[in-house]
Design a protein around this motif. Sequence first.
Motif, mmCIF file in Angstrom:
data_model
loop_
_atom_site.group_PDB
_atom_site.id
_atom_site.type_symbol
_atom_site.label_atom_id
_atom_site.label_comp_id
_atom_site.label_asym_id
_atom_site.label_seq_id
_atom_site.Cartn_x
_atom_site.Cartn_y
_atom_site.Cartn_z
ATOM 1 N N UNK A 22 11.052 57.995 26.223
ATOM 2 C CA UNK A 22 12.130 57.906 25.224
ATOM 3 C C UNK A 22 12.112 56.550 24.526
ATOM 4 N N UNK A 23 11.948 55.478 25.313
ATOM 5 C CA UNK A 23 11.953 54.132 24.707
ATOM 6 C C UNK A 23 10.754 53.947 23.775
ATOM 7 N N UNK A 24 9.625 54.581 24.130
ATOM 8 C CA UNK A 24 8.401 54.460 23.319
ATOM 9 C C UNK A 24 8.611 55.022 21.916
ATOM 10 N N UNK A 25 9.392 56.103 21.809
ATOM 11 C CA UNK A 25 9.560 56.762 20.499
ATOM 12 C C UNK A 25 10.786 56.237 19.754
ATOM 13 N N UNK A 26 11.668 55.559 20.520
ATOM 14 C CA UNK A 26 12.930 55.100 19.920
ATOM 15 C C UNK A 26 12.683 54.007 18.875
ATOM 16 N N UNK A 27 13.631 53.873 17.980
ATOM 17 C CA UNK A 27 13.548 52.802 16.977
ATOM 18 C C UNK A 27 13.698 51.444 17.669
ATOM 19 N N UNK A 28 13.263 50.385 16.981
ATOM 20 C CA UNK A 28 13.275 49.049 17.611
ATOM 21 C C UNK A 28 14.687 48.583 17.945
ATOM 22 N N UNK A 29 15.688 49.116 17.214
ATOM 23 C CA UNK A 29 17.061 48.670 17.515
ATOM 24 C C UNK A 29 17.803 49.644 18.420
ATOM 25 N N UNK A 30 17.049 50.513 19.077
ATOM 26 C CA UNK A 30 17.648 51.460 20.025
ATOM 27 C C UNK A 30 17.266 51.085 21.452
ATOM 28 N N UNK A 31 18.286 50.937 22.304
ATOM 29 C CA UNK A 31 18.052 50.621 23.714
ATOM 30 C C UNK A 31 18.322 51.879 24.545
ATOM 31 N N UNK A 32 17.289 52.342 25.256
ATOM 32 C CA UNK A 32 17.437 53.528 26.097
ATOM 33 C C UNK A 32 17.805 53.088 27.514
#
Length: 245
Positions: A22-32
């Motif tokens: 999930x973190x790999x695909x998330x945007x840079x300003x998204x914290x999983x």
Amino acid sequence: MQIRLINPNTTASMTQKIGEAAQHIASSNTDIVATNPRSGPVSIESHYDEAISAVGVVEEVRSDKTADAFIVACFGDPGLMAARELTQSPVIGIAEAAFHMATLISTRFSIVTTLGRTGIIAEHLLQSYGFSHHCRKIRAAEIPVLDLEDNGDLALDRIVEECLRAKEEDGIGAIVLGCGGMADLTEQISERVGLPIVEGVTAAVKLAESLVSLGLKTSKHGDLAYPLPKPFTGIYEHLSEECRS
Ligand code: 5HY
């Protein structure tokens, strides 16, 4: 933004794997923030497992008053509607997310899940969400969920074999992976199968980011309004405290 990703089973290695995907695909300003309940089944492979895991999902949502969105990272979407009642933050189930994404790139898809006995759960979700006519077949690699952790190479081969049968026989344009534990296999499967592979965890991350960016929150008018306050007894007494986030 912060997204709390809940693995409803209690296998920490799967939670970590799903969180990394999930973190790999998330945007840079998204914290999983990837979590799982302390109590519950180590894997979810039946109606019984689903029912018990739903309480863990609810408790995970209740515990987090700051998440901008939540993801229920099990293909049965356990506790999804209950979780939506507890918070205004969007709550996305990986099955629902995958179905939506698959219909944007193909008119027909098949599902490849772990055990055939859970197929009926996906069938009920397709009906509930309105996607039945898009899904040609619900297939299973006939692997226990935890083989994805303990027997990865064999599990991958079994999933690819079933995906190839789907491609050959089902008249489809895409395949939906039917388990949160497959979140790290999308690229390998797509390369070996030669079809678009839709995976629910990554689909849910992007849908959650979209909803938060659009300022869209779960409606509190109607059936997803906060639950009516009432005492809960016994081991659930702690759930009596109202939860409104
Ligand atoms: C899942 N079980 O995504 C489902 C897969 C399934 O422990 N995580 C689980 O077969 O429903």
